[in-house]
Design an enzyme around this catalytic site. Sequence first.
Site, PDB file in Angstrom:
ATOM      1  N   ASP A 334      -5.123  31.699  69.859  1.00  0.00           N
ATOM      2  CA  ASP A 334      -5.158  32.279  68.129  1.00  0.00           C
ATOM      3  C   ASP A 334      -5.259  30.927  67.123  1.00  0.00           C
ATOM      4  O   ASP A 334      -5.817  30.526  66.450  1.00  0.00           O
ATOM      5  CB  ASP A 334      -3.981  32.747  67.787  1.00  0.00           C
ATOM      6  CG  ASP A 334      -2.536  32.266  68.060  1.00  0.00           C
ATOM      7  OD1 ASP A 334      -2.548  31.727  68.912  1.00  0.00           O
ATOM      8  OD2 ASP A 334      -1.657  32.734  67.508  1.00  0.00           O
ATOM      9  N   ARG A 338       1.117  25.741  66.678  1.00  0.00           N
ATOM     10  CA  ARG A 338       2.409  26.320  66.143  1.00  0.00           C
ATOM     11  C   ARG A 338       3.095  26.800  67.573  1.00  0.00           C
ATOM     12  O   ARG A 338       2.444  26.784  68.567  1.00  0.00           O
ATOM     13  CB  ARG A 338       2.333  27.323  64.964  1.00  0.00           C
ATOM     14  CG  ARG A 338       1.798  28.492  65.255  1.00  0.00           C
ATOM     15  CD  ARG A 338       1.915  29.410  64.069  1.00  0.00           C
ATOM     16  NE  ARG A 338       1.116  30.665  64.323  1.00  0.00           N
ATOM     17  CZ  ARG A 338       0.378  31.241  63.445  1.00  0.00           C
ATOM     18  NH1 ARG A 338       0.028  30.732  62.227  1.00  0.00           N
ATOM     19  NH2 ARG A 338      -0.201  32.543  63.541  1.00  0.00           N
ATOM     20  N   ASP A 339       4.163  27.424  67.333  1.00  0.00           N
ATOM     21  CA  ASP A 339       4.706  27.991  68.528  1.00  0.00           C
ATOM     22  C   ASP A 339       4.129  29.337  68.698  1.00  0.00           C
ATOM     23  O   ASP A 339       4.571  30.718  69.010  1.00  0.00           O
ATOM     24  CB  ASP A 339       6.166  28.359  68.224  1.00  0.00           C
ATOM     25  CG  ASP A 339       6.657  29.072  67.050  1.00  0.00           C
ATOM     26  OD1 ASP A 339       5.609  29.647  66.124  1.00  0.00           O
ATOM     27  OD2 ASP A 339       7.749  29.446  66.611  1.00  0.00           O
ATOM     28  N   GLU A 340       2.697  29.489  69.263  1.00  0.00           N
ATOM     29  CA  GLU A 340       1.974  30.493  69.689  1.00  0.00           C
ATOM     30  C   GLU A 340       0.999  29.999  70.580  1.00  0.00           C
ATOM     31  O   GLU A 340       1.248  30.107  71.954  1.00  0.00           O
ATOM     32  CB  GLU A 340       1.352  31.300  68.604  1.00  0.00           C
ATOM     33  CG  GLU A 340       2.095  31.873  67.490  1.00  0.00           C
ATOM     34  CD  GLU A 340       1.717  33.125  66.892  1.00  0.00           C
ATOM     35  OE1 GLU A 340       1.080  34.139  67.819  1.00  0.00           O
ATOM     36  OE2 GLU A 340       1.963  33.347  65.629  1.00  0.00           O
ATOM     37  N   ASP A 347      -8.001  38.172  68.361  1.00  0.00           N
ATOM     38  CA  ASP A 347      -8.971  36.760  67.467  1.00  0.00           C
ATOM     39  C   ASP A 347     -10.241  36.741  68.582  1.00  0.00           C
ATOM     40  O   ASP A 347     -11.166  36.119  68.315  1.00  0.00           O
ATOM     41  CB  ASP A 347      -8.050  35.716  67.686  1.00  0.00           C
ATOM     42  CG  ASP A 347      -6.811  35.758  66.915  1.00  0.00           C
ATOM     43  OD1 ASP A 347      -6.174  37.187  67.139  1.00  0.00           O
ATOM     44  OD2 ASP A 347      -6.284  35.146  66.160  1.00  0.00           O
ATOM     45  N   TRP A 405      -7.620  44.969  69.024  1.00  0.00           N
ATOM     46  CA  TRP A 405      -6.986  43.770  69.716  1.00  0.00           C
ATOM     47  C   TRP A 405      -7.424  44.345  71.200  1.00  0.00           C
ATOM     48  O   TRP A 405      -8.234  43.557  71.912  1.00  0.00           O
ATOM     49  CB  TRP A 405      -5.646  43.761  69.479  1.00  0.00           C
ATOM     50  CG  TRP A 405      -5.322  42.625  68.246  1.00  0.00           C
ATOM     51  CD1 TRP A 405      -5.071  41.220  68.965  1.00  0.00           C
ATOM     52  CD2 TRP A 405      -5.707  42.636  67.022  1.00  0.00           C
ATOM     53  NE1 TRP A 405      -4.898  40.820  67.524  1.00  0.00           N
ATOM     54  CE2 TRP A 405      -5.116  41.426  66.476  1.00  0.00           C
ATOM     55  CE3 TRP A 405      -6.080  43.704  66.325  1.00  0.00           C
ATOM     56  CZ2 TRP A 405      -5.378  41.180  65.365  1.00  0.00           C
ATOM     57  CZ3 TRP A 405      -6.149  43.408  64.848  1.00  0.00           C
ATOM     58  CH2 TRP A 405      -5.786  42.055  64.442  1.00  0.00           C
ATOM     59  N   GLU A 633      -6.469  30.221  58.892  1.00  0.00           N
ATOM     60  CA  GLU A 633      -5.999  31.313  59.241  1.00  0.00           C
ATOM     61  C   GLU A 633      -5.971  32.433  58.211  1.00  0.00           C
ATOM     62  O   GLU A 633      -6.707  33.576  58.260  1.00  0.00           O
ATOM     63  CB  GLU A 633      -4.535  31.392  59.716  1.00  0.00           C
ATOM     64  CG  GLU A 633      -3.990  32.578  60.221  1.00  0.00           C
ATOM     65  CD  GLU A 633      -2.579  32.543  60.749  1.00  0.00           C
ATOM     66  OE1 GLU A 633      -1.935  31.542  60.574  1.00  0.00           O
ATOM     67  OE2 GLU A 633      -2.218  33.219  61.497  1.00  0.00           O
ATOM     68  N   HIS A 654      -7.447  28.166  63.006  1.00  0.00           N
ATOM     69  CA  HIS A 654      -7.670  29.589  63.399  1.00  0.00           C
ATOM     70  C   HIS A 654      -9.069  29.985  63.561  1.00  0.00           C
ATOM     71  O   HIS A 654      -9.716  30.290  62.250  1.00  0.00           O
ATOM     72  CB  HIS A 654      -6.537  30.481  62.523  1.00  0.00           C
ATOM     73  CG  HIS A 654      -5.899  31.524  63.214  1.00  0.00           C
ATOM     74  ND1 HIS A 654      -4.644  30.720  63.472  1.00  0.00           N
ATOM     75  CD2 HIS A 654      -5.464  32.652  63.361  1.00  0.00           C
ATOM     76  CE1 HIS A 654      -3.627  31.759  64.145  1.00  0.00           C
ATOM     77  NE2 HIS A 654      -4.359  32.854  64.187  1.00  0.00           N
TER      78      HIS A 654
HETATM   79  C1  BGC Z   1      -1.611  35.423  65.671  1.00  0.00           C
HETATM   80  C2  BGC Z   1      -2.995  36.391  64.979  1.00  0.00           C
HETATM   81  C3  BGC Z   1      -3.112  37.538  66.033  1.00  0.00           C
HETATM   82  C4  BGC Z   1      -1.696  38.289  65.188  1.00  0.00           C
HETATM   83  C5  BGC Z   1      -1.577  39.614  65.580  1.00  0.00           C
HETATM   84  C6  BGC Z   1      -0.619  35.974  65.010  1.00  0.00           C
HETATM   85  O1  BGC Z   1       0.587  35.616  65.066  1.00  0.00           O
HETATM   86  O2  BGC Z   1      -1.637  34.248  64.791  1.00  0.00           O
HETATM   87  O3  BGC Z   1      -4.094  35.600  64.994  1.00  0.00           O
HETATM   88  O4  BGC Z   1      -3.945  37.853  66.071  1.00  0.00           O
HETATM   89  O5  BGC Z   1      -0.640  37.463  65.367  1.00  0.00           O
HETATM   90  O6  BGC Z   1      -1.733  40.289  64.711  1.00  0.00           O
END
Ligand code: BGC
Length: 753
Positions: A334, A338-340, A347, A405, A633, A654
């Site tokens: 995504d 950050r912490d993802e 996405d 998703w 984003e 993003h």
């Molecule tokens: C992500 C998004 C992802 C979403 C789910 C977020 O934290 O960064 O891009 O699709 O969560 O809604």
Amino acid sequence: MNAQNFITSPVDMGSASVSFIKHFAPSRAVASVTLCVSAIGLFEARLNGQKLGRGVLTPGFTSYRRRTQYVTYDLTPMLLGNNTLSITAAPGWAVGTIGYRDNIHCYAERYAVNAEISILYADGGTQSIVTDDSWTVQTSPIEYSDIYHGETVNLLHKVQELGHAVPDPEAAGYPLIPQQGADITEHERLAPISLFTTPKGERVIDFGQNMTGYVEFRIKAEAGERIVITHAEVLDADGNFYTENYRSAKNLMTYVCDGKENVFKPTFSFQGFRYIRLDEYPNVEVDLSNIRAIAVHSDMRRTGRFSCGNPKINQLYHNTVWGQKSNYLDIPTDCPQRDERLGWTGDAQVFCRTAALNYDVRSFFRKWLGDMRADQLSNGVVLGIIPNTFEYVKDGYSTRISAAWGDAATIIPWELYRAYGDKSFLSDNFDMMTKWVEYQHSAGSEEYLWLGGRHYGDWLAMDAGEDSYVGATANDLIASAFFAHSIDLLVRAGEVLGKDMSQYRELHAKIKAKFREYFMENGMPREEFPLTESVSGKTPVDSVRKGITQTALVLILHFDLCTDEERPALADKLEELIHVYGDLMTTGFVGTPYILHVLNEAGKTELAYKLLLEERSPSWLYSVMHGATTMWEHWNSIKEDGSFWSTAMNSFNHYAYGSVCDWLYGVAAGITATEEDPGYRTFTLSPKPCRALEHVDCTLDTLSGHIESHWYYKGDEVYFEFTVPDGAKAYITLPNGYKETVDGGVYHYTTKA
Ligand code: BGC
């Protein structure tokens, strides 16, 4: 490779790296020597001090407990009489911090490596050397390593012998597969564009481009002097270094010098950034010529290029390409900072058509779809992220089962088939597609509709109020529309594979009929229909959402949930809603990828261009006008007054809204693959010129050959030039309605503007 041969350190070193060492000497002349290496965690292998392969962050990010990749190296040209193989390992994605909940040890408690050296002697004899307790283990100058938090490299580190490796019973059950994805490799080396001091007195370096990778320093400093840097994507309204949007990810690099000239960069971590702050720096002048930001991503061949006479659109295109580079790092993430940095399925599906135009993404997606198949739940569910990193967390947390998703399971294989004409994308994934569709069929509270559930909705759309993460379109409508779309794609895929799809075709007809009955009246979406409470917690529930929104209309038109007679009125309603909203879009992740296509197909190309060229928020050019070098984003991640959206969810890299580029290729330049004869064996050339773009130059290297589409205005005429590769066929349609079917060759046309 034998999964039983994983070894680990006799002493648990936590987040510090260790090296596993093996000395070996072939007994006689060799014909070839190969090495296979894998890790639960990350590894870097060196033979006699020389790094093996171009790949970094090996063996990548997979659903490790179901499939862990191994990498194969040819050692033959580097072999000496006596050899030392050293495999340095670190926690990486599998063992370090991953996921936005401070999770660690998602796939294993400790990192482990597995290797096999296969020697083929000139006389035909063979010898195999595998990881076992004869390997020794040493500490490493990498004293701390974590994907999110960064790395500490101490060149004054005194290497300590930790003893013999021990077998790792936990990793022993992890199935090994040969590397499927493209190598993750280093690409551009960006020079700093400036070094400056912020109002707060911070020394900051600007690389001029938001990106993913790391910074390399070449420096000679006193032993014990340190370089400490943090990373940022943007400066705040006052011009100070801004890191709050990284949330818990520290992105902190610490390098300790040893008095010699050193080159520093991380080995097992990466960052998303445009700026770095020099928190500590040795007592020498900062020499920008010895500092580079290195872009790191999966190694993909560039295939498409688009440019036009409008510099803002060119910047938008540039931002999208960098969004792809930054987020295609073994999995489609995504965001990279950050912490993802997780494989969010929504996405990925939104962007994948654009991705397959910009780059050859076949091996990248073949690998990730393998992870998706592996992590699909037994009831067919494909969750929000793949690899499903949260699967093993102890408190049972999970991402949602969400329409748009989970539909990545049907949309991505189909898009890849369209782009490359390779049926294996459909045959490999057909079971997964079927299981997902069957899940949708069983999920709704009413047959043929998907009502209820917890969805992400029209994520980040603008029509439900300023600070809402989800738009105003009813989740029930979105979910049921995607259910219909996924079945439609499954039917098309099955037919390509020669399967009898009559039952699913019938099911699709029933879903469409039920959708129309439940959500529509007199050919329009209903203002009101029974609404299911779809989401719990803080997120707004479906009862506040609507049926008549831009996104609802876009989905009905794009997924063909209406009759041909109803189309004009639906498109007019969409136009009306755009006007009602001040000539702007309100769409989020779900509606945005299709809105310009829908307008163009309805003959409203001028309105589509108006949205494309819009500079107020929400629009694609708003971020461009505010200095973006990658896609944001939120439409308004930085608001008009210079303030930020929120610290909780505000990435500046993003790629999702970059999906607009498939419209630039497909409509502005007019190059579109056909479904009957995919892979551009037969394609359409149907450009829609627009004066504000002045000219378009678009090239696409497809598996059927090199395609070009150019047009430019001259007075009141438009000139077109097309290149159709030999062996391919193109259906040309000019804006004045002229049509021609052509084979390989170069073609010129002139029309009235
Ligand atoms: C992500 C998004 C992802 C979403 C789910 C977020 O934290 O960064 O891009 O699709 O969560 O809604």
